[in-house]
Write a protein that holds these residues in place. Structure first.
Motif, PDB file in Angstrom:
ATOM      1  N   GLU A   9     -31.359 -28.106 -58.585  1.00  0.00           N
ATOM      2  CA  GLU A   9     -32.197 -27.065 -59.184  1.00  0.00           C
ATOM      3  C   GLU A   9     -32.138 -27.076 -60.707  1.00  0.00           C
ATOM      4  OE1 GLU A   9     -34.239 -24.998 -57.443  1.00  0.00           O
ATOM      5  OE2 GLU A   9     -33.641 -26.070 -55.637  1.00  0.00           O
TER       6      GLU A   9
ATOM      7  N   GLU B 150     -32.300 -22.001 -55.263  1.00  0.00           N
ATOM      8  CA  GLU B 150     -33.114 -22.590 -54.204  1.00  0.00           C
ATOM      9  C   GLU B 150     -33.649 -21.495 -53.285  1.00  0.00           C
ATOM     10  OE1 GLU B 150     -32.751 -26.139 -50.887  1.00  0.00           O
ATOM     11  OE2 GLU B 150     -30.929 -25.109 -51.507  1.00  0.00           O
TER      12      GLU B 150
ATOM     13  N   GLN C 175     -22.813 -25.383 -57.242  1.00  0.00           N
ATOM     14  CA  GLN C 175     -23.302 -25.318 -55.872  1.00  0.00           C
ATOM     15  C   GLN C 175     -23.841 -23.927 -55.542  1.00  0.00           C
ATOM     16  OE1 GLN C 175     -19.785 -26.575 -53.824  1.00  0.00           O
ATOM     17  NE2 GLN C 175     -20.262 -28.745 -54.039  1.00  0.00           N
TER      18      GLN C 175
ATOM     19  N   SER D 227     -27.466 -28.236 -54.442  1.00  0.00           N
ATOM     20  CA  SER D 227     -27.172 -27.832 -53.071  1.00  0.00           C
ATOM     21  C   SER D 227     -27.314 -29.086 -52.211  1.00  0.00           C
ATOM     22  CB  SER D 227     -28.167 -26.752 -52.628  1.00  0.00           C
ATOM     23  OG  SER D 227     -29.435 -27.319 -52.402  1.00  0.00           O
ATOM     24  N   PRO D 228     -27.014 -28.993 -50.935  1.00  0.00           N
ATOM     25  CA  PRO D 228     -27.214 -30.178 -50.090  1.00  0.00           C
ATOM     26  C   PRO D 228     -28.673 -30.633 -50.032  1.00  0.00           C
ATOM     27  CG  PRO D 228     -25.789 -28.608 -48.978  1.00  0.00           C
ATOM     28  CD  PRO D 228     -26.306 -27.929 -50.212  1.00  0.00           C
ATOM     29  N   ASN D 229     -29.608 -29.718 -50.339  1.00  0.00           N
ATOM     30  CA  ASN D 229     -31.029 -30.039 -50.213  1.00  0.00           C
ATOM     31  C   ASN D 229     -31.720 -30.403 -51.510  1.00  0.00           C
ATOM     32  OD1 ASN D 229     -30.919 -29.392 -47.446  1.00  0.00           O
ATOM     33  ND2 ASN D 229     -31.079 -27.232 -47.967  1.00  0.00           N
ATOM     34  N   SER D 230     -31.177 -29.964 -52.646  1.00  0.00           N
ATOM     35  CA  SER D 230     -31.905 -30.187 -53.892  1.00  0.00           C
ATOM     36  C   SER D 230     -31.005 -30.021 -55.105  1.00  0.00           C
ATOM     37  CB  SER D 230     -33.075 -29.205 -54.002  1.00  0.00           C
ATOM     38  OG  SER D 230     -32.588 -27.892 -54.190  1.00  0.00           O
TER      39      SER D 230
END
Length: 191
Positions: free
Chosen positions: A115, A149, A142, A110-113
């Motif tokens: 997984e 997430e 994604q 994802s844009p943040n992490s």
């Protein structure tokens, strides 16, 4: 992929299994596995089609894990093996990497992490992946990452709520004990 959002109590291995089944239905690889990233390792939670199971765990320091975190897009095995960090792998790291027998790696990013990742073998029909299939895999990666997430953050929020509830209960008991002690002392002083 709605499994993680619509079924209360769904867990990461169930979501991973749903992702693997979806990819096998659409892409039809000969074999594949899905690894979820944990604190110090990537753990195999779903795999299908292997004659010999892939490595159960891969350390977070493994070049593949570092590569997928630094380059959160699909990567082909033949492109990775020429990279210097893959050329300098230890025997143990090489064995874990080889056990995947993958031709493509798809990060669940994802844009943040990041997984986890999918390691997929060649297609059953022997064809190369089309750009539509690569787009599909990227989208699945994604979406899977967002679900995982979200589940991870929901679990962290639940744990925080439980801790806060325990702290409040301890505070309530402390106030109750203090009030009982004051009443007892007041009674003794009065007597």
């Amino acid at each position: 992929l709605k499994l993680g959002l619509e079924q209360p109590g769904a867990n990461a291995p169930q979501v991973a299994d749903a992702i693997v089944r979806l990819v096998f239905r659409v892409i039809a690889p000969t074999h594949g596995s899905l690894f979820l990233l944990e604190h110090t390792t990537a753990r195999s939670v779903a795999f299908q089609g292997y004659n010999n199971p892939p490595a159960e765990r891969i350390p977070s320091s493994h070049p593949l894990i570092r590569w997928l975190r630094d380059h959160p897009r699909h990567s082909f095995h033949n492109d990775l093996v020429v990279e210097p960090e893959f050329q300098a792998m230890t025997q143990q790291a090489l064995e874990a990497f080889s056990s995947l027998a993958a031709v493509i790696y798809v990060p669940l990013a994802s844009p943040n992490s990041v997984e986890g990742f999918l390691a997929l073998g060649p297609k059953r029909n022997g064809e190369v992946h089309s750009w539509q299939e690569l787009e599909f895999l990227q989208t699945v990666g994604q979406q899977g990452a967002l679900i995982l997430e979200g589940m991870r953050l929901s679990e962290a929020e639940r744990v925080q709520r439980e801790r806060l509830d325990r702290v409040r209960e301890i505070q309530r008991l402390m106030v109750q004990a203090r009030d009982e002690e004051r009443r007892s002392l007041a009674g003794e002083i009065h007597d």
